[in-house]
Each structure stands twice: as structure tokens, then as C-alpha cells.
Scaffold this active site. Structure first.
Site, PDB file in Angstrom:
ATOM      1  N   THR A 122       0.826  -1.216   0.000  1.00  0.00           N
ATOM      2  CA  THR A 122       0.000   0.000   0.000  1.00  0.00           C
ATOM      3  C   THR A 122       0.858   1.263   0.000  1.00  0.00           C
ATOM      4  OG1 THR A 122      -1.472   1.266   1.451  1.00  0.00           O
ATOM      5  CG2 THR A 122      -0.109  -0.335   2.525  1.00  0.00           C
ATOM      6  N   ASP A 123       0.269   2.363  -0.472  1.00  0.00           N
ATOM      7  CA  ASP A 123       0.986   3.646  -0.408  1.00  0.00           C
ATOM      8  C   ASP A 123       1.041   4.191   1.026  1.00  0.00           C
ATOM      9  OD1 ASP A 123      -1.694   4.362  -0.143  1.00  0.00           O
ATOM     10  OD2 ASP A 123      -1.692   5.858  -1.750  1.00  0.00           O
ATOM     11  N   GLU A 124       0.241   3.582   1.934  1.00  0.00           N
ATOM     12  CA  GLU A 124       0.204   4.095   3.323  1.00  0.00           C
ATOM     13  C   GLU A 124       1.526   3.885   4.051  1.00  0.00           C
ATOM     14  OE1 GLU A 124      -3.201   3.390   5.718  1.00  0.00           O
ATOM     15  OE2 GLU A 124      -4.581   3.487   4.033  1.00  0.00           O
ATOM     16  N   TYR A 149      -2.060  -0.572  11.008  1.00  0.00           N
ATOM     17  CA  TYR A 149      -2.173  -1.239   9.699  1.00  0.00           C
ATOM     18  C   TYR A 149      -0.955  -0.928   8.828  1.00  0.00           C
ATOM     19  CZ  TYR A 149      -3.358  -1.663   4.750  1.00  0.00           C
ATOM     20  OH  TYR A 149      -3.297  -1.941   3.393  1.00  0.00           O
ATOM     21  N   LYS A 153       2.102  -3.324   7.373  1.00  0.00           N
ATOM     22  CA  LYS A 153       2.393  -3.504   5.947  1.00  0.00           C
ATOM     23  C   LYS A 153       3.836  -3.088   5.640  1.00  0.00           C
ATOM     24  CE  LYS A 153      -0.028  -4.649   3.011  1.00  0.00           C
ATOM     25  NZ  LYS A 153      -0.404  -5.999   2.485  1.00  0.00           N
TER      26      LYS A 153
HETATM   27  P1  NAD Z   1      -9.789  -7.375   2.199  1.00  0.00           P
HETATM   28  O1  NAD Z   1      -9.797  -7.080   3.652  1.00  0.00           O
HETATM   29  O2  NAD Z   1     -11.009  -7.110   1.378  1.00  0.00           O
HETATM   30  O3  NAD Z   1      -9.417  -8.911   1.968  1.00  0.00           O
HETATM   31  C1  NAD Z   1      -8.412  -9.576   2.677  1.00  0.00           C
HETATM   32  C2  NAD Z   1      -8.573 -11.073   2.440  1.00  0.00           C
HETATM   33  O4  NAD Z   1      -7.510 -11.730   3.143  1.00  0.00           O
HETATM   34  C3  NAD Z   1      -9.889 -11.628   2.983  1.00  0.00           C
HETATM   35  O5  NAD Z   1     -10.487 -12.486   2.032  1.00  0.00           O
HETATM   36  C4  NAD Z   1      -9.469 -12.407   4.229  1.00  0.00           C
HETATM   37  O6  NAD Z   1     -10.320 -13.517   4.513  1.00  0.00           O
HETATM   38  C5  NAD Z   1      -8.060 -12.831   3.848  1.00  0.00           C
HETATM   39  N1  NAD Z   1      -7.225 -13.086   5.038  1.00  0.00           N
HETATM   40  C6  NAD Z   1      -7.048 -12.265   6.106  1.00  0.00           C
HETATM   41  N2  NAD Z   1      -6.239 -12.847   7.010  1.00  0.00           N
HETATM   42  C7  NAD Z   1      -5.868 -14.049   6.485  1.00  0.00           C
HETATM   43  C8  NAD Z   1      -5.020 -15.087   6.926  1.00  0.00           C
HETATM   44  N3  NAD Z   1      -4.399 -15.024   8.113  1.00  0.00           N
HETATM   45  N4  NAD Z   1      -4.850 -16.164   6.127  1.00  0.00           N
HETATM   46  C9  NAD Z   1      -5.493 -16.246   4.926  1.00  0.00           C
HETATM   47  N5  NAD Z   1      -6.310 -15.293   4.468  1.00  0.00           N
HETATM   48  C10 NAD Z   1      -6.503 -14.206   5.234  1.00  0.00           C
HETATM   49  O7  NAD Z   1      -8.538  -6.611   1.641  1.00  0.00           O
HETATM   50  P2  NAD Z   1      -8.305  -5.877   0.236  1.00  0.00           P
HETATM   51  O8  NAD Z   1      -8.794  -4.507   0.332  1.00  0.00           O
HETATM   52  O9  NAD Z   1      -8.745  -6.769  -0.847  1.00  0.00           O
HETATM   53  O10 NAD Z   1      -6.701  -5.798   0.237  1.00  0.00           O
HETATM   54  C11 NAD Z   1      -5.920  -6.863  -0.302  1.00  0.00           C
HETATM   55  C12 NAD Z   1      -4.458  -6.493  -0.206  1.00  0.00           C
HETATM   56  O11 NAD Z   1      -4.225  -5.302  -0.922  1.00  0.00           O
HETATM   57  C13 NAD Z   1      -3.972  -6.233   1.220  1.00  0.00           C
HETATM   58  O12 NAD Z   1      -2.679  -6.765   1.328  1.00  0.00           O
HETATM   59  C14 NAD Z   1      -3.952  -4.718   1.328  1.00  0.00           C
HETATM   60  O13 NAD Z   1      -2.987  -4.303   2.248  1.00  0.00           O
HETATM   61  C15 NAD Z   1      -3.583  -4.330  -0.089  1.00  0.00           C
HETATM   62  N6  NAD Z   1      -4.051  -3.019  -0.552  1.00  0.00           N
HETATM   63  C16 NAD Z   1      -5.370  -2.678  -0.438  1.00  0.00           C
HETATM   64  C17 NAD Z   1      -5.799  -1.456  -0.948  1.00  0.00           C
HETATM   65  C18 NAD Z   1      -7.243  -1.039  -0.874  1.00  0.00           C
HETATM   66  O14 NAD Z   1      -7.557   0.107  -1.211  1.00  0.00           O
HETATM   67  N7  NAD Z   1      -8.159  -1.894  -0.477  1.00  0.00           N
HETATM   68  C19 NAD Z   1      -4.871  -0.591  -1.550  1.00  0.00           C
HETATM   69  C20 NAD Z   1      -3.525  -0.965  -1.622  1.00  0.00           C
HETATM   70  C21 NAD Z   1      -3.133  -2.191  -1.125  1.00  0.00           C
HETATM   71  O1  DAU Z   2      -4.101   3.947   0.449  1.00  0.00           O
HETATM   72  C1  DAU Z   2      -4.328   2.558   0.335  1.00  0.00           C
HETATM   73  C2  DAU Z   2      -5.175   2.093   1.497  1.00  0.00           C
HETATM   74  O2  DAU Z   2      -6.500   2.575   1.262  1.00  0.00           O
HETATM   75  C3  DAU Z   2      -5.187   0.576   1.677  1.00  0.00           C
HETATM   76  O3  DAU Z   2      -3.890   0.139   1.992  1.00  0.00           O
HETATM   77  C4  DAU Z   2      -6.166   0.164   2.784  1.00  0.00           C
HETATM   78  O4  DAU Z   2      -6.231  -1.256   2.868  1.00  0.00           O
HETATM   79  C5  DAU Z   2      -7.535   0.721   2.448  1.00  0.00           C
HETATM   80  O5  DAU Z   2      -8.431   0.425   3.511  1.00  0.00           O
HETATM   81  C6  DAU Z   2      -7.467   2.230   2.218  1.00  0.00           C
HETATM   82  O6  DAU Z   2      -7.211   2.926   3.477  1.00  0.00           O
HETATM   83  P1  DAU Z   2      -7.952   4.283   3.857  1.00  0.00           P
HETATM   84  O7  DAU Z   2      -7.934   4.426   5.315  1.00  0.00           O
HETATM   85  O8  DAU Z   2      -7.456   5.414   3.027  1.00  0.00           O
HETATM   86  O9  DAU Z   2      -9.423   3.913   3.305  1.00  0.00           O
HETATM   87  P2  DAU Z   2     -10.884   4.167   3.942  1.00  0.00           P
HETATM   88  O10 DAU Z   2     -11.872   3.801   2.883  1.00  0.00           O
HETATM   89  O11 DAU Z   2     -11.045   3.560   5.280  1.00  0.00           O
HETATM   90  O12 DAU Z   2     -10.905   5.756   4.125  1.00  0.00           O
HETATM   91  C7  DAU Z   2     -10.714   6.632   3.023  1.00  0.00           C
HETATM   92  C8  DAU Z   2     -10.792   8.058   3.551  1.00  0.00           C
HETATM   93  O13 DAU Z   2     -12.143   8.315   3.970  1.00  0.00           O
HETATM   94  C9  DAU Z   2      -9.937   8.299   4.783  1.00  0.00           C
HETATM   95  O14 DAU Z   2      -9.411   9.635   4.736  1.00  0.00           O
HETATM   96  C10 DAU Z   2     -10.902   8.171   5.948  1.00  0.00           C
HETATM   97  C11 DAU Z   2     -12.216   8.660   5.356  1.00  0.00           C
HETATM   98  N1  DAU Z   2     -13.433   8.009   5.894  1.00  0.00           N
HETATM   99  C12 DAU Z   2     -13.483   6.653   5.900  1.00  0.00           C
HETATM  100  C13 DAU Z   2     -14.586   6.004   6.403  1.00  0.00           C
HETATM  101  C14 DAU Z   2     -14.645   4.486   6.431  1.00  0.00           C
HETATM  102  C15 DAU Z   2     -14.486   8.786   6.338  1.00  0.00           C
HETATM  103  O15 DAU Z   2     -14.449  10.033   6.309  1.00  0.00           O
HETATM  104  N2  DAU Z   2     -15.588   8.144   6.824  1.00  0.00           N
HETATM  105  C16 DAU Z   2     -15.686   6.772   6.889  1.00  0.00           C
HETATM  106  O16 DAU Z   2     -16.706   6.241   7.375  1.00  0.00           O
END
Ligand code: NAD
Ligand code: DAU
Length: 335
Positions: A122-124, A149, A153
Site C-alpha cells: 500500500t501507499d500508506e 495497519y 504492511k
Molecule cells: P480485504 O480485507 O477485502 O481482503 C483480505 C482477504 O484476506 C480476505 O479475504 C481475508 O479472509 C483474507 N485473510 C485475512 N487474514 C488471512 C489469513 N491469516 N490467512 C489467509 N487469508 C486471510 O482486503 P483488500 O482490500 O482486498 O486488500 C488486499 C491487499 O491489498 C492487502 O494486502 C492490502 O494491504 C492491499 N491493498 C489494499 C488497498 C485497498 O484500497 N483496499 C490498496 C492498496 C493495497
Molecule cells: O491507500 C491505500 C489504502 O487505502 C489501503 O492500503 C487500505 O487497505 C484501504 O483500507 C485504504 O485505506 P484508507 O484508510 O485510506 O481507506 P478508507 O476507505 O477507510 O478511508 C478513506 C478516507 O475516507 C480516509 O481519509 C478516511 C475517510 N473516511 C473513511 C470512512 C470508512 C471517512 O471520512 N468516513 C468513513 O466512514
């Protein structure tokens, strides 16, 4: 080619499995997922009958199982993680276990069987930029994670590089910005806001809503991973993003407008502790070296996403009214 995809029942993982089997129908995927609250077999309905997709319910911390599966494949694409920042603030332990120790278990097996490893990150991990700064994160940006988180990562990214340097493991890493699209668990901004509005509820904006994220439609992320896996340089990191920086108010107002709702649907709630101000990502490297860039515009992506949640009410209603009901009740303090 045979792949081990971890976390393939989650949001991005499921989109990736569907994308890959569609594009490379002869490839085989073993999908290892523990089915935590975020994993959902409903996400994989379209590949249920596909003989080249084998789902294994299991934990990446189970080293015996991981050893057996890694031995069978050519490539590991590692998505499995605890992914929600707010949950990491409430209960960090699960994040450290899965994101750090789980990654280490996979890396150990990958070294043992000399398998190529792609790590989804992630970019975080790069921390927070000021709102008025012009700079963006790139592959050379120093790590500065702030939430449990992002710290977990960051730690997993370091481990992946350490295994490459120490044991000669063939790795690549991608650091991607915020994804949105179908199958995203309705706890994140896009799916929570869209489903709340369909239900006639308000949308909880944290703080003043000025925080900025870069947004990428999930299918574009899947394609970027494909390109990195096929053409990326071993040992390297690629930053992935949508070149769509928006603050949370803009996102909120865009969703409200497209769903025919007004500002009275906004509820300003207490800010997230340690809320990162701005993420922005420079995708020059993947663009110039691998020829990837996002294809789906923000407008199109948002329309697709709203349409998907409207068409798949049962999918999210089961989540919001079932086992995880408590998560949606009384979680916000008004500002
Ligand atoms: P998600 O939470 O929707 O899915 C995570 C999946 O991992 C789930 O299906 C869960 O059951 C599985 N999991 C969790 N713990 C596990 C374990 N111990 N063993 C096996 N499986 C397990 O997450 P996502 O949003 O799809 O993110 C996927 C990946 O991408 C993560 O590594 C996250 O850090 C990264 N990522 C997410 C975003 C985003 O915006 N969602 C952006 C950048 C990177
Ligand atoms: O940047 C990549 C990341 O983006 C991933 O690595 C994470 O897995 C993914 O969850 C996401 O993280 P964020 O914290 O940025 O996403 P989230 O959707 O939780 O929040 C996006 C923005 O919106 C953040 O500034 C918080 C705000 N927010 C979020 C929620 C859930 C609100 O204002 N209200 C809300 O209820």
C-alpha cells in the site's frame, strides 16, 4: 502457469482471481483464504465451476498447509491481510499476526521451493503528505507509517526485501493507492457511503473531510499486478495509482450527486486518530518501464461502483444485517 493467490476471497484478491482466469484461461489458481470477516465465497461465484480455480480455506500462518501449497505452484501473489485502518486502531494484534508473521510464513516456503513472490502493498507505508505539498510518493520515498495497519504492511515490505537480499528470493512489490469497485467490504469509504445512501442513512465524514487520497478502480490495479508479474524487474518495487487525487468531501459530494442526495445526508463525525492527511502517488516508473497506466476514468469507475452496489443489494445487506451488525451501530461519535 500455476499461481498461489492468498486472500483471493477478499475485495482485490477476488477481482484479481476473476481477472486472471478470464485473461489466462489455461492457468491454474490455488486460492488460499482464511475467510475472515472480509473474505466471502460469494465474491467467487463466477469462478465456482471453473476447474482451474481451487479454493482452499486456510490460514497463511499455517506453515504446514502453506508449505504444501507453495510446493505446487510457480508464482505466489500475496494479497491476504487485515486491511482496514480503523480496525487496526481498535485491535492491532490481528494485523501484526497476519500481515507480518503470515507474510514471513509464505516467504519461508517460497525460499524453500525457490518460487517467485509478488507482494501486494500500500501507499500508506510512506506516511502522510501535507495538503498543500506538491510532492508525491515514489519508489524512493522513505517509509513513515502511522497506523498499526500501515506499520504492519511496512514491516511486511521490509521482510520481503530482506528475504530477497538474504536468501536470493525472486520478488517484486507493488505499493498501490486506494482501490474502489465491486466486492469491497462495506466498511471502507466508497461501499459504506453508497450502501448507507441506498438504505436512506447518512454518511459519516471523519473530521473536516479535507484528507486526500488517490483513487484507482480495482480492475486497473489487477492489470497493474499482471504487468508487474509478467514484465517487472526482479527485486524491484512499483508504485501504482490512479492519478486521481481527491479529498473526502469531493468523493462524498460526487457520490451524493450521482445518487440524487443532498448535503443533509452528511454527518460530520469525530476524526480517525492519527488520520493521514494526504496520499499521492507518482506512477512514472510503471508507466515508463512497463507501459501500464489506468484505463478506467474516475467518473466511469464511480458509476460502475454505484451500479454494482445497487444491483447486488443482497450481497451487502447480508453483511450489514448479519454477524457484523454491531459494527454498524453506535460506532461514530458526532463531532
Ligand atoms: P480485504 O480485507 O477485502 O481482503 C483480505 C482477504 O484476506 C480476505 O479475504 C481475508 O479472509 C483474507 N485473510 C485475512 N487474514 C488471512 C489469513 N491469516 N490467512 C489467509 N487469508 C486471510 O482486503 P483488500 O482490500 O482486498 O486488500 C488486499 C491487499 O491489498 C492487502 O494486502 C492490502 O494491504 C492491499 N491493498 C489494499 C488497498 C485497498 O484500497 N483496499 C490498496 C492498496 C493495497
Ligand atoms: O491507500 C491505500 C489504502 O487505502 C489501503 O492500503 C487500505 O487497505 C484501504 O483500507 C485504504 O485505506 P484508507 O484508510 O485510506 O481507506 P478508507 O476507505 O477507510 O478511508 C478513506 C478516507 O475516507 C480516509 O481519509 C478516511 C475517510 N473516511 C473513511 C470512512 C470508512 C471517512 O471520512 N468516513 C468513513 O466512514
Amino acid at each position: 502457469m500455476k499461481l498461489l493467490v492468498t486472500g483471493g476471497a477478499g475485495f482485490i484478491g477476488a477481482n484479481f482471481v476473476i481477472y486472471w482466469l478470464n485473461k489466462y484461461p489455461k492457468d491454474e489458481i490455488i486460492n488460499l483464504d482464511a475467510l475472515t470477516y472480509a473474505g466471502n465465497l460469494e465474491n467467487l461465484k463466477s469462478v465456482e465451476e471453473n476447474k482451474n480455480h481451487k479454493f482452499v480455506k486456510g490460514d497463511i500462518l499455517d506453515s504446514e498447509l502453506v508449505d504444501k501449497l507453495v510446493k505446487e505452484v510457480d508464482l505466489i501473489v500475496h494479497f491476504a491481510a487485515e486491511s482496514h485502518v480503523d480496525r487496526s486502531i481498535l485491535e492491532p494484534a490481528a494485523f501484526l499476526k497476519t500481515n507480518i508473521l503470515g507474510t514471513q510464513v509464505l516467504l519461508g516456503a517460497a525460499v524453500k521451493y525457490k518460487k517467485r513472490f509478488h507482494h501486494i502493498s500500500t501507499d500508506e507505508v510512506f506516511g502522510s503528505l501535507d495538503l498543500d505539498e506538491v510532492i508525491r510518493f515514489n519508489e524512493k520515498t522513505c517509509y513513515d507509517p502511522h497506523s498499526p495497519y500501515s506499520a504492519s504492511k511496512a514491516s511486511s515490505d521490509h521482510l520481503v526485501r530482506a528475504y530477497a537480499d538474504t536468501y536470493g528470493l525472486e520478488i517484486t512489490i507493488s505499493n498501490c493507492s486506494n482501490n474502489y469497485g465491486p466486492f469491497q467490504f462495506p466498511e471502507k469509504l466508497f461501499p459504506l457511503f453508497i450502501t448507507n445512501l441506498i438504505e436512506g442513512k447518512k454518511v459519516p465524514v471523519y473530521g473536516d473531510g479535507k484528507n486526500i487520497r488517490d483513487w484507482l478502480y480495482v480492475e486497473d490495479h489487477c492489470e497493474a499486478i499482471d504487468v508487474i508479474v509478467k514484465k517487472g524487474k526482479i527485486g524491484e518495487t512499483y508504485c501504482v495509482g490512479g492519478e486521481e487525487e481527491k479529498n473526502n468531501m469531493t468523493i462524498t459530494k460526487t457520490i451524493l450527486k450521482k445518487m440524487g442526495k443532498g448535503d443533509d445526508s452528511i454527518e460530520y463525525v469525530k476524526d480517525r486518530p492519527g488520520h493521514d492527511l494526504r496520499y499521492a502517488i507518482d506512477i512514472s516508473r510503471i508507466k515508463d518501464e512497463l507501459g501500464w497506466e489506468p484505463k478506467i476514468s474516475f467518473e466511469e469507475g464511480v458509476d460502475n461502483t454505484i451500479a454494482w452496489y445497487k444491483e447486488n443489494e443482497l450481497w451487502w445487506k447480508n453483511i450489514k444485517s448479519g454477524e457484523y451488525k454491531d459494527y454498524y451501530e453506535d460506532q461514530y461519535e458526532k463531532r
